[in-house]
Design a protein around this motif. Structure first.
Motif, PDB file in Angstrom:
ATOM      1  N   ARG A  90       4.716  76.425 122.341  1.00  0.00           N
ATOM      2  CA  ARG A  90       3.335  76.364 121.850  1.00  0.00           C
ATOM      3  C   ARG A  90       2.540  75.546 122.855  1.00  0.00           C
ATOM      4  NH1 ARG A  90       1.927  76.061 116.363  1.00  0.00           N
ATOM      5  NH2 ARG A  90       3.702  77.425 116.130  1.00  0.00           N
ATOM      6  N   ALA A 147      10.517  77.063 113.900  1.00  0.00           N
ATOM      7  CA  ALA A 147       9.087  77.375 113.827  1.00  0.00           C
ATOM      8  C   ALA A 147       8.315  76.335 113.023  1.00  0.00           C
ATOM      9  CB  ALA A 147       8.885  78.769 113.224  1.00  0.00           C
ATOM     10  N   ALA A 168       6.792  82.454 119.354  1.00  0.00           N
ATOM     11  CA  ALA A 168       7.565  82.004 118.195  1.00  0.00           C
ATOM     12  C   ALA A 168       9.027  81.848 118.600  1.00  0.00           C
ATOM     13  CB  ALA A 168       7.429  83.014 117.061  1.00  0.00           C
ATOM     14  N   ASN A 180       1.627  81.007 122.961  1.00  0.00           N
ATOM     15  CA  ASN A 180       2.315  80.826 121.690  1.00  0.00           C
ATOM     16  C   ASN A 180       3.444  81.832 121.564  1.00  0.00           C
ATOM     17  OD1 ASN A 180       3.059  80.065 119.169  1.00  0.00           O
ATOM     18  ND2 ASN A 180       1.236  80.830 118.127  1.00  0.00           N
ATOM     19  N   GLY A 218      10.799  78.083 120.392  1.00  0.00           N
ATOM     20  CA  GLY A 218       9.404  78.510 120.400  1.00  0.00           C
ATOM     21  C   GLY A 218       8.640  77.663 121.402  1.00  0.00           C
ATOM     22  N   ASP A 272       5.265  73.787 114.289  1.00  0.00           N
ATOM     23  CA  ASP A 272       3.961  73.601 113.635  1.00  0.00           C
ATOM     24  C   ASP A 272       3.703  72.115 113.347  1.00  0.00           C
ATOM     25  OD1 ASP A 272       3.485  76.311 113.608  1.00  0.00           O
ATOM     26  OD2 ASP A 272       4.155  76.606 111.533  1.00  0.00           O
TER      27      ASP A 272
END
Lengths: 409, 409
Positions: free
Chosen positions: A213, A291, A325, A323, A211, A295
């Motif tokens: 971010r 994921a 995932a 973003n 992912g 976070d």
């Protein structure tokens, strides 16, 4: 599963022949999407496939498909391949290995008189690199419904030439629908990292995509003259940003080898040698295959950044930017790949992909997997990119076995 | 020395009248060089001086001189004054205090019937700020021979208007030579720092100008994709640059209060969120009142930077950029200022100037000194800039006594 090996000599010959199209003096490749060299490479692929009995279709965004028929011709095909375009002054393996190996897989099946239940389509995706036309992964994005066809056709290069007009010019503005049902997608590619090399593994069973971010971070202090005010009274946003860059590095290293933390963009708007920066803008790029960990990484770093700002009398603002995932590839296909590597006796390991590939788009619409092979020192997008003949052949052997497993079901 | 006080009411009235020319709604000043407000302020000063019996001359770069005659009219004058132009949306005290106080000094000498041996010239320098026309300190640079007259006249603002054409337009393209012998120069100015405020001193005896040493620093690593390569194998130039910014801060603070160390410019050429920076360019700005300390500071930081680069597998390059040696003001004039402050009972202290003023140029050609008065919290180039009536009057008292001492010799 049968331990069928591809034809090493033919595979090597094909790699050498296609590498000559757009070759650079130092052994690299310069074959930008829809340029003259890309047209020549496409023509060569088209001729090879046609001569081998695999009819070629071209879709409306210029992607090429060559079909080896299956017993059940009405069913969705297993799609295998990659891309023939390159970055500027880059290497000959990124993309081409996956296309040339896919052709070799189909030829080897013919050599052995093996029929499959499902048809097999070789694919050459248009503009994977995004070097000439932005964004990258363009045609696979259209295939998967991430981009509208008209949007993709309207993309322009720096000279103002559009994808549509360049497809027309080189004769690859096809009529086939850009997007059709497939039963699965398998892509062979060089790793562009050093995981396989360091583990002395030949085959990477790609677990999916990490992912990504991205957050825009603004560090706010006070612009003041570099002279009069004592340093103790400054609210220097660049000192804050420097601490944040180092905190990001520390946190990223602590979550090695899974995490990647990068500050690749950082700017100081006041841009004067005699002004203490009152503002710094940066982009924090976080990559992780899991994921929940992504976070947690983001939360941890934003907390660290806020603490740094508070300690220095600064403030900090966060704005979500990119973003994506994490993507987990189809377990069945991954097991096919792992089983194929074991059957051939190729050392293999599981690893996530940390760079973008067309499989990222295709995974949205069909069971997808990727096979990685090592490339020297992880160097890619560079003329000195290198993958050995042996590793390419091993990758093709595994692609063959996995394709066969997927196509006979 | 006589403890003569200037006329507080007249000084305050003159500050209020001239502050209305170019006033902003929030109590600040917007009076860019050679704009309409600057013309009005010049006209006002010209009328005041002429009415008081001080004939006004204008030189070829537009600087204004108003003379109070001395007994020995052939001798070079004592020059006192500052500038009437301002930064955009700035304060009313920066510059104007020095011009208005100079006029009040000459008027007070008249009130008391005091004749001086040397003539006294009030000066209003053209384009001190460098906000509309670059570079700053323009006319004093011409006066001191640092700039050719034609160069200064050819400077253009962002709209393409030249200094020459704007001087013509507002009626201040004078005929007097830009540069003539003077016996000394004394400038009263707000400090634009917090040294006086923190020490509760009214008068700053300016010791000179700090030296400024700027170096372009390039930190070199390797551009790589933010994804595949493990973080441990990166050669991230921004991580190196961040450590250098913090080392610069640490070394600067350790040499407090004399040193100022600033990184005000820093850029990342690759400028992509997904590329680990292979190069960072920054400017290291060092300020110190002592030349040997400035050399030592530079050597110390370049060594620290080189150590950081080596430790991280990076390299670093240094290129000299700006270099202004420290300036020490004339000891006799400084002693006049110190004695004047003591005579009046104003708390005073010695401090260097850490911002540029016209005195920086004039010190090249004549004995020069400056008097600082406090400004609230050191805020300047800002509408909230503030100096009290009492401090302005104290500064004018000291300017009067120091001028008298210089002009009677």
């Amino acid at each position: 599963m049968q331990a069928i090996q591809v034809n090493r000599a033919r595979l090597k010959q094909a790699m050498e022949t296609i590498s000559a199209v757009g070759a650079t003096p130092r052994g690299g490749l310069h074959r930008l999407a829809l340029g003259d060299a890309d047209k020549q490479a496409r023509d060569l692929l088209c001729a090879w496939c046609t001569q081998a009995g695999y009819p070629v279709r071209v879709d409306r965004i210029g992607s090429m498909y060559a079909r080896r028929a299956g017993r059940s011709e009405g069913d969705p095909p297993v799609l295998i391949g990659s891309h023939l375009d390159s970055q500027p002054m880059a290497g000959r393996f990124d993309g081409a290995v996956g296309v040339v190996a896919a052709l070799e897989v189909m030829r080897t099946l013919d050599d052995h008189g093996i029929a499959t239940h499902l048809p097999i389509d070789l694919v050459n995706w248009t503009n994977e690199e995004g070097a000439r036309f932005q964004p990258p992964l363009l045609a696979s994005g259209v295939f998967a419904g991430a981009h509208a066809l008209e949007y993709a056709l309207s993309r322009q290069d720096s000279a103002g030439l559009s994808v549509a007009s360049e497809l027309e010019r080189i004769g690859y503005a096809g009529a086939h629908a850009a997007g059709f049902p497939i039963s699965s997608y398998i892509e062979l590619h060089i790793e562009q990292g050093v995981v396989l090399e360091q583990a002395r593994a030949t085959i990477g069973v790609v677990s999916g995509f990490v992912g990504i971010r991205d957050t825009r971070v603004s560090v706010l202090g006070e612009n003041v003259h570099a002279g009069p005010l004592p340093m103790q009274l400054r609210r220097d946003a660049l000192v804050g940003a420097a601490q944040m860059v180092l905190a990001a590095q520390e946190v990223g290293l602590a979550q090695s080898p899974d995490a990647r933390v990068t500050v690749g963009r950082l700017s100081v708007p006041s841009d004067s040698h005699s002004i203490v920066p009152g503002r710094v803008d940066l982009v924090l790029d976080l990559r992780h295959p899991d994921a929940a960990s992504l976070d947690a990484l983001q939360a941890q770093l934003q907390e660290r950044f806020a603490q740094i700002a508070t300690r220095l009398g600064l403030s900090v603002q966060f704005e979500p930017y990119w973003n994506y995932a994490p993507i987990v590839f189809a377990p069945t296909l991954r097991e096919h790949i792992r089983a194929a590597a074991r059957m051939h006796g190729y050392p293999c390991l599981d690893l996530p992909s940390r760079a973008g590939h067309d499989a990222l788009n295709i995974a949205r619409v069909a069971p997808t997997a990727m096979i990685f092979i090592p490339c020297l020192k992880g160097i890619s997008h560079n003329e000195s990119e290198y993958a050995s003949d042996e590793d390419i052949a091993a990758g093709a052997d595994v692609l063959l076995a996995a394709t066969l497993a997927a196509a006979t079901q």
